[in-house]
Design a protein around this motif. Structure first.
Motif, short mmCIF file in Angstrom:
data_model
loop_
_atom_site.label_atom_id
_atom_site.label_comp_id
_atom_site.label_asym_id
_atom_site.label_seq_id
_atom_site.Cartn_x
_atom_site.Cartn_y
_atom_site.Cartn_z
N VAL A 133 -5.90 6.38 -2.93
CA VAL A 133 -4.84 5.80 -2.13
C VAL A 133 -3.70 6.77 -1.89
N LEU A 134 -3.63 7.85 -2.70
CA LEU A 134 -2.53 8.81 -2.55
C LEU A 134 -3.02 10.20 -2.89
N SER A 135 -2.66 11.15 -2.04
CA SER A 135 -2.95 12.57 -2.27
C SER A 135 -1.62 13.31 -2.28
N ARG A 185 -0.03 10.19 1.66
CA ARG A 185 0.02 11.55 1.15
C ARG A 185 1.46 12.06 1.09
N ILE A 186 1.63 12.97 0.13
CA ILE A 186 2.94 13.61 -0.08
C ILE A 186 2.69 15.10 -0.25
N ILE A 241 -5.05 13.71 -6.62
CA ILE A 241 -5.43 12.49 -5.91
C ILE A 241 -5.44 11.33 -6.89
N PHE A 242 -5.01 10.17 -6.40
CA PHE A 242 -4.84 9.00 -7.25
C PHE A 242 -5.51 7.79 -6.63
N ARG A 272 -2.01 -3.75 7.31
CA ARG A 272 -1.25 -4.58 8.25
C ARG A 272 0.09 -5.03 7.64
N ASP A 273 0.14 -5.08 6.32
CA ASP A 273 1.33 -5.57 5.60
C ASP A 273 2.08 -4.42 4.93
N LYS A 274 2.10 -3.25 5.58
CA LYS A 274 2.84 -2.07 5.15
C LYS A 274 2.20 -1.33 3.97
N GLY A 275 0.97 -1.66 3.64
CA GLY A 275 0.30 -1.02 2.52
C GLY A 275 -0.61 0.11 2.96
N PRO A 276 -1.33 0.67 2.09
CA PRO A 276 -1.49 0.25 0.71
C PRO A 276 -0.32 0.64 -0.19
N LEU A 277 0.47 1.65 0.24
CA LEU A 277 1.62 2.09 -0.55
C LEU A 277 2.86 2.12 0.32
#
Length: 174
Positions: free
Chosen positions: A38-40, A169-170, A55-56, A137-142
């Motif tokens: 969900v996050l890199s 990603r960041i 990656i997480f 659609r609801d501002k996710g996943p993060l």
């Protein structure tokens, strides 16, 4: 002890240190995700698990510690409860203590967030709102959410502009 023996034992000690010292042996490496990533995070980071990236999956983010707070936002109605990992804890895990974060959303929208925003009681990388996972659609996943109601400094256009949703990603920049 002769000089040769002293030099040899010194070299052996150095080799042993390199092999067994946690930092030299890669203890800063992160575990690999077992679920959907969900996050890199890339850039100037000390801990990685995928080449030069960290990656997480959601479970890995949860393992860094959960923070929950209630706040209103300019994008939602009424008080909302947000749960996630504090930005500070995430950056601490990655060995980041200065610079700028370029945070990007699924649609490539990007914002810059100074690392100095990552403080105790500050923003979180939220993965739940009102105890529910957030869909795309609801501002996710993060969603990077600040506790807007707890500090007047957070109720500003500058902070609102850093509150990126659909984060995936960041890149940590100097």
């Amino acid at each position: 002890m002769s000089t040769t023996q002293g030099t040899l034992s010194g070299k052996l000690a150095l080799v042993a240190w390199i092999i067994f010292h946690p930092l030299a042996a890669g203890a800063n490496d992160l575990q690999m995700p077992t679920g959907d990533v969900v996050l890199s995070v890339t850039g100037n980071i000390a801990a990685t698990n995928d080449g030069n990236a960290a990656i997480f999956d959601e479970d890995m983010l949860r393992a860094l510690g959960e923070t929950t707070f209630e706040t209103t936002t300019i994008w939602t109605d009424g008080v909302q409860s947000f749960t996630g990992v504090s930005l500070k804890d995430l950056l601490d895990e990655l060995g980041v203590d200065n610079g700028t974060l370029e945070a990007r959303a699924l649609n490539d929208y990007a914002v810059e967030i100074p690392v100095s925003d990552a403080v105790d009681g500050g923003p979180i990388v939220a993965y739940a709102r009102n105890n529910n996972a957030m869909s795309i659609r609801d501002k996710g996943p993060l969603w990077i959410v600040y506790p807007y109601d707890s500090n007047d400094d957070y109720a500003s256009e500058t902070i609102y502009s850093r509150s990126i949703w659909q984060l995936d990603r960041i890149d940590v920049q100097d």
